[in-house]
Write an enzyme that holds these catalytic residues in place. Structure first.
Site, PDB file in Angstrom:
ATOM      1  N   ASP A 147      -7.381   8.493  -3.416  1.00 21.51           N
ATOM      2  CA  ASP A 147      -6.520   7.836  -2.430  1.00 21.51           C
ATOM      3  C   ASP A 147      -5.222   7.341  -3.069  1.00 21.51           C
ATOM      4  O   ASP A 147      -4.121   7.614  -2.568  1.00 21.51           O
ATOM      5  CB  ASP A 147      -7.251   6.652  -1.779  1.00 21.51           C
ATOM      6  N   SER A 155      -5.698   0.881   2.456  1.00 18.79           N
ATOM      7  CA  SER A 155      -5.719  -0.039   1.315  1.00 18.79           C
ATOM      8  C   SER A 155      -5.023   0.584   0.113  1.00 18.79           C
ATOM      9  O   SER A 155      -4.346  -0.108  -0.645  1.00 18.79           O
ATOM     10  CB  SER A 155      -7.156  -0.436   0.960  1.00 18.79           C
TER      11      SER A 155
END
Lengths: 394, 394
Positions: free
Chosen positions: B215, B158
Site C-alpha cells: 500500500d 491509511s
C-alpha cells in the site's frame, strides 16, 4: 403371456448432489476432443420417477410417450418385415444393432440421419433399437412411459426412460421364465440389473454419443453411485432432501463444453489446479456422505450437513470459475443464501437446473420462503429426495 | 521557513485491479498465524487523491483531518515537553520510536492502550510518531489532510495518509535544503521516495500490525506495483478505467481471515490448489497488463482487455470459493454482468468494495446504466482510473 403381472417398471433419475453432473457431463461429452478428461463424480438418484406400463398382446406395437408427444403404433407385420430385413437380430443372442442396422431402422421410422429428429426422433430410435435387439422375435405390446422428470434439463430423463425400456423388453423376452429364486442386489424382479443397465447404456449412446454410464447406473441401482475411472459402484449414502430448481433457461451443453475447453487451453495453469480442487472436493464429499450415513447423533448429523453445505458452496464457486454458471443460477444461489441455504448448479450448467441441498433440521419456514421467492421469480421448484430406490416393479 | 512553497502533497491510493488486495490482505494480516502465506499480488494506484496542506509557522502544532473528525491543536511548549521526556528522538537520526516511547505518546494523547481509540486514535498516534521521529526538533505547523477516499474500506486510505504525512514532515525537517538538482525516479520534490515510503510503512505498522508494504509503495510511486516474496517493484502497466463500488457493507477483515484459515485447515486438498490457481492467475494478469501496454492496435488492445476481463471473472469466482465474497458483492457482479461488464471484489472481501473493470471501448451507455442501477440499489460508485501518479507536489 404370463408377464401381465409386470404392470409398471419405474426407473429413477440420476442426480449429482455435491460433485458434478456439471463437471461430469462436460468431461464425458468432451472426452473425444481430449479437452476435458473424465475424472470422478458421484451421482444420487432423484425421487422423481419415470413409470413404464407394459401391456403385452394385441396386433400392434404401440409406443406412448405423452411427455414428448409421441403416440405411435406399427402393425406387427411391418415390424416383422423390418426384423427380417435386418437379419432377425434379436433371434441370435440379444446383440446390439450394427451401424448399418441402425440406419435401416432410421429409414423405417422416416428419421433424418443426423441429428435424428430431436428428442422425439431419439426416443423412437432408442426404443426400436432396444426392441429389435433384445426380443427374440417381434411381439405385440403397448408401452406407455410417463415421467415426473422434465426432459432435456440434465436430470437424466433419457437414462430413466432407457432403464425402464430395457427392463420391460428383457421381461418381455423372458416371458414364462420364473423370477429368480435367490434375490440379490444384482437381481430385481427376475432380471439381472447389470443387464438392464448395460442395455440402457446402449440406448444412452444413441442419445448422448459418449455417455459416462453413470446415469443409467443410478437409474438402475438407485441410491448413490460413485463414478471413477470409468467404473460405477453403488455407495451407501443417505437420502438427501433437496429443492430441485429449474431456471427455465435453455442450456447448450455443446457450447458450454467448447467454452470450458477453450478456457482450459487458454489458461491451463489456472484451470488445471481448479480441476484438482474439484476432484479433491468430490473425494471429500464421498467421505462426508459416508459420515452422514454413520452419524450416531443428531449433532453428528448436523456437523456432517454443515460440512456438506460448505462443499456445495465451494463447488458452485469453482464451477463458476470454469465459466459454466449463469445469471439465473447465480440468482438462485443468492436467493438460497438469503435464507441461509446452500445451492449449486447441476447438469451441464449455463442455465438448466440447480438445487438447494437441505439439512437435517432446516427450518421448514426457510424452505417454504425460499421456494416461494424462487417461484415468484419464475423458477420451477420441486421438493424431493436424492438417494431414492432405482428400478422397481409393481 | 522556506517551505511555504510546498503547499500540498498528494498521496495516491493503492489498489489491486486483478489479483487480490483481497487475497493479499488476508495473507498479510494472517502471516503470524501461518494460516495463509504471503504469495504474490499486484497493486494499482487509484486516482482518488489524498491531499495534505502544510502551513509552517504559528505557535502551535495543529492537525486537521475532517474525514475522521479530528481538529486538534497542541501548544508547541507541550509538544516540546513531550519531546524532552522521550529523550529528543528526532534530534538523533530520524530513528523510529521505541515501544516505550510509543506508550508515552499514547499517554500524552490520552489514548487507551489497545486498541488505541479506533481510526481517530490511530490517525493521531501515526501522526505523532512520525512527527517526533522525523523532525530534528518540534516546529510549529498546521497540517490539514483531506481525501476523496472512503476510510476503512480497504482502499489504502491509511497508506495515502501516511505517505502524505511522511513527505510533509521530511520536507519540514529539511527546511532550507534545496531540491535535489538531479531529478530521478527515486526523488520527487527533493525527497527520496524510498525514504517517504519507508516512513509511511512505519506508520502502517501502527495501523495494521503487519502491513505488506504494497500500500505505501503504491501510494508513493503510483502506477502499478508488483509484490512478490516481500518485495515491491514498479510495473509498466497502463491506466485502467474502473467503476469503484462501495457495497456499504461493513467488513471484518479479522473474521474473514479466520474463516479462510479455518477452511484451509479443514480442506487443504481443496484450498491449496485454489491458491495455486490464484497465483497462476496473478502471473497471467501481469502478462496481460504488459500486453495491454504494448498493444499496437485497437484490436490488440481489445484482445488484451478480453483476456483481462476473463481473469477478473475467474478471480472473483475463486475468491468466492475461499468464502470471502458476500451477497452484496455477488449482486454487484450480477448487475455488472447484466450489462456485459466484469466485476470483482477488492480489499478483504466480505462486503467493503468491488470494482467493475472497463475496457477500451466499453459503451458509455452500458457504464452509465450499470452505474445508475448500482446507485439505485444503494451502492456508492466512483468512476475513476487505476494506475494514476503517486506522490506529487504542488
Amino acid at each position: 403371456m404370463k408377464t401381465t403381472w409386470i404392470r409398471e417398471i419405474k426407473g429413477n433419475s440420476p442426480f449429482s448432489p455435491v460433485h458434478f453432473l456439471a463437471f461430469l457431463s462436460l468431461s464425458v461429452t468432451n472426452r473425444c476432443a481430449g479437452l476435458v478428461g473424465v475424472r470422478e463424480a458421484q451421482g444420487h438418484s432423484l425421487d422423481l420417477r419415470t413409470t413404464l406400463t407394459l401391456t403385452p398382446g394385441g396386433a400392434r406395437l404401440e409406443l406412448d410417450l405423452p411427455e414428448v408427444e409421441i403416440q405411435q403404433a406399427w402393425p406387427l407385420q411391418d415390424v416383422e418385415a423390418l426384423w427380417e430385413r435386418l437379419g432377425r437380430p434379436g433371434e441370435k443372442c440379444a446383440a446390439p444393432l450394427t451401424e448399418a442396422q441402425v440406419a435401416q431402422v432410421r429409414d423405417f421410422l422416416g428419421l433424418p440421419e443426423d441429428p435424428p429428429g430431436g428428442p422425439r426422433g431419439l426416443a423412437l430410435l432408442s426404443f426400436f433399437q432396444l426392441y429389435l435387439a433384445i426380443l427374440p422375435r417381434p411381439v405385440p405390446a403397448t408401452l406407455r412411459v410417463t415421467s415426473q422428470l422434465p426432459t432435456g434439463a440434465g436430470l437424466g430423463s433419457s437414462a430413466a426412460y432407457a432403464v425402464c425400456l430395457s427392463a420391460a423388453l428383457l421381461r418381455l423376452a423372458e416371458r414364462g421364465s420364473a423370477p429368480d429364486s435367490v434375490p440379490s442386489a444384482e437381481v430385481s424382479g427376475g432380471l439381472s440389473l447389470k443387464e438392464v443397465s448395460g442395455w440402457a447404456f446402449r440406448s444412452e449412446q444413441i442419445v448422448h454419443g459418449t455417455p459416462s454410464g453413470i446415469d443409467n447406473s443410478i437409474c438402475t441401482y438407485g441410491g448413490a453411485v460413485s463414478f471413477k475411472a470409468g467404473c460405477c459402484s453403488p455407495l451407501g449414502a443417505p437420502p438427501l432432501r433437496v429443492l430441485l430448481v429449474n431456471t427455465r433457461v435453455p442450456r447448450s451443453t455443446k457450447a458450454l463444453v467448447a467454452a470450458v475447453g477453450a478456457r482450459r487451453s487458454r489458461l491451463p495453469e489456472v484451470v488445471e489446479p481448479v480441476l484438482d480442487a474439484m476432484d479433491a472436493l468430490a473425494e471429500r464429499a464421498l467421505q462426508t456422505l459416508s459420515e452422514l450415513s454413520s452419524a450416531a447423533s443428531p449433532q453428528q448429523q448436523d456437523e456432517a450437513y454443515a460440512a456438506l453445505h460448505e462443499l456445495v458452496d465451494i463447488n458452485q464457486a469453482l464451477l463458476a470459475s470454469l465459466g459454466v454458471s449463469h445469471a439465473s443460477l447465480e440468482r438462485l444461489v443468492g436467493v438460497a443464501a438469503a435464507h441461509g441455504l446452500h445451492a449449486k448448479l447441476t447438469g451441464a450448467g449455463g442455465g438448466g437446473l440447480g438445487m438447494v441441498v437441505l439439512g437435517r433440521d432446516t427450518a421448514p419456514e426457510a424452505v417454504d420462503k425460499c421456494r416461494g421467492e424462487l417461484e415468484a421469480q419464475g423458477y420451477q421448484v420441486w421438493q424431493t429426495t436424492l438417494g431414492a430406490p432405482g428400478l422397481t416393479f409393481h
